[in-house]
Scaffold this active site. Structure first.
Site: not given
Ligand code: DX5
Ligand code: ZN
Length: 216
Positions: A32, A172
């Protein structure tokens, strides 16, 4: 069905050690990348991708939560990414960025925030390999899955089937034992998971139980 481990909630001082613990039960790593503009926080960069690359052989998925993502494609490709996810909300030139990712020999991923409708993909279905549907607003680990995103997963799955395209759907945010079955049944085949694993006392066991719920 694939489990992709997000490092956002891992011990940032020991990322390699955190991955070592579970490397035999995951299928890929999910990075991320946050720039403090597209999302409020700042986190990770190409240095981490490069540093971990020599230690692990499974695919590296880079989730770019940054403005002007076109600036960073080459750097993440060189660092060892296999797939790069670009948010459709982060650039007015999504098709050009996807082309660049493909030119570098990588797979192209498109990411959508929870409130961005599937219709925004109408012109670019053929250009993507993976669709990442955010099931929370991006930027933080440990949030609750937003229930209205389930219908979106189904809608995306139907469109992909109708078009006969080989696109995988990744989900996600907020995935845990209570939510994983529903997202899989809706059509997801790549499950990104972070805090559920890192907050559990036994990460190995946590991933195994998750996989148990994923079998259709
Ligand atoms: C959200 C990130 C996710 C997130 C997943 O901004 O894109 O990858 O860290 O974490 P959990 O599993 O904690 O929701
Ligand atoms: Zn992510």
């Amino acid at each position: 069905m694939e489990i992709s481990l997000s490092l956002l909630s891992a011990d940032q001082g020991n990322l390699r050690g955190e991955v070592e613990k579970v490397k035999d039960v995951i299928d890929s790593l999910h990075f991320d990348i946050m720039d403090g503009h597209f999302v409020p926080e700042i986190g990770l960069g190409m240095g981490v991708v490069e540093a971990l690359r020599s230690h692990f052989s499974f695919p590296f998925y880079v989730h770019l939560m940054v403005e002007e993502p076109e600036k960073y494609i080459d750097r993440f490709a060189e660092a060892g990414a296999d797939v790069i996810y670009i948010h459709i909300e982060s650039t007015p030139h999504i098709s050009r960025v996807l082309e660049r990712i493909k030119d570098k020999g990588l797979k192209g991923g498109v990411a959508l925030n929870p409130a961005t409708p599937i219709i925004f993909l109408e012109q670019i279905w053929e250009l993507m390999d993976v669709l990442l549907l955010l099931t929370v607003n991006p930027g933080y680990g440990g949030q609750k899955l937003l229930p209205f995103t389930i219908g979106k997963i189904k809608k995306a799955k139907n469109t992909i089937m109708e078009k006969g395209l080989p696109i995988k759907i990744a989900v996600d945010g907020g995935i845990n034992l209570a939510t994983v079955k529903e997202v899989c049944e809706a059509g997801a085949s790549i499950i990104v998971v972070g805090s559920y694993v890192f907050e559990s006392e036994n990460p190995l066991k946590a991933i195994k139980s998750l996989r148990g719920k994923m079998e259709r």
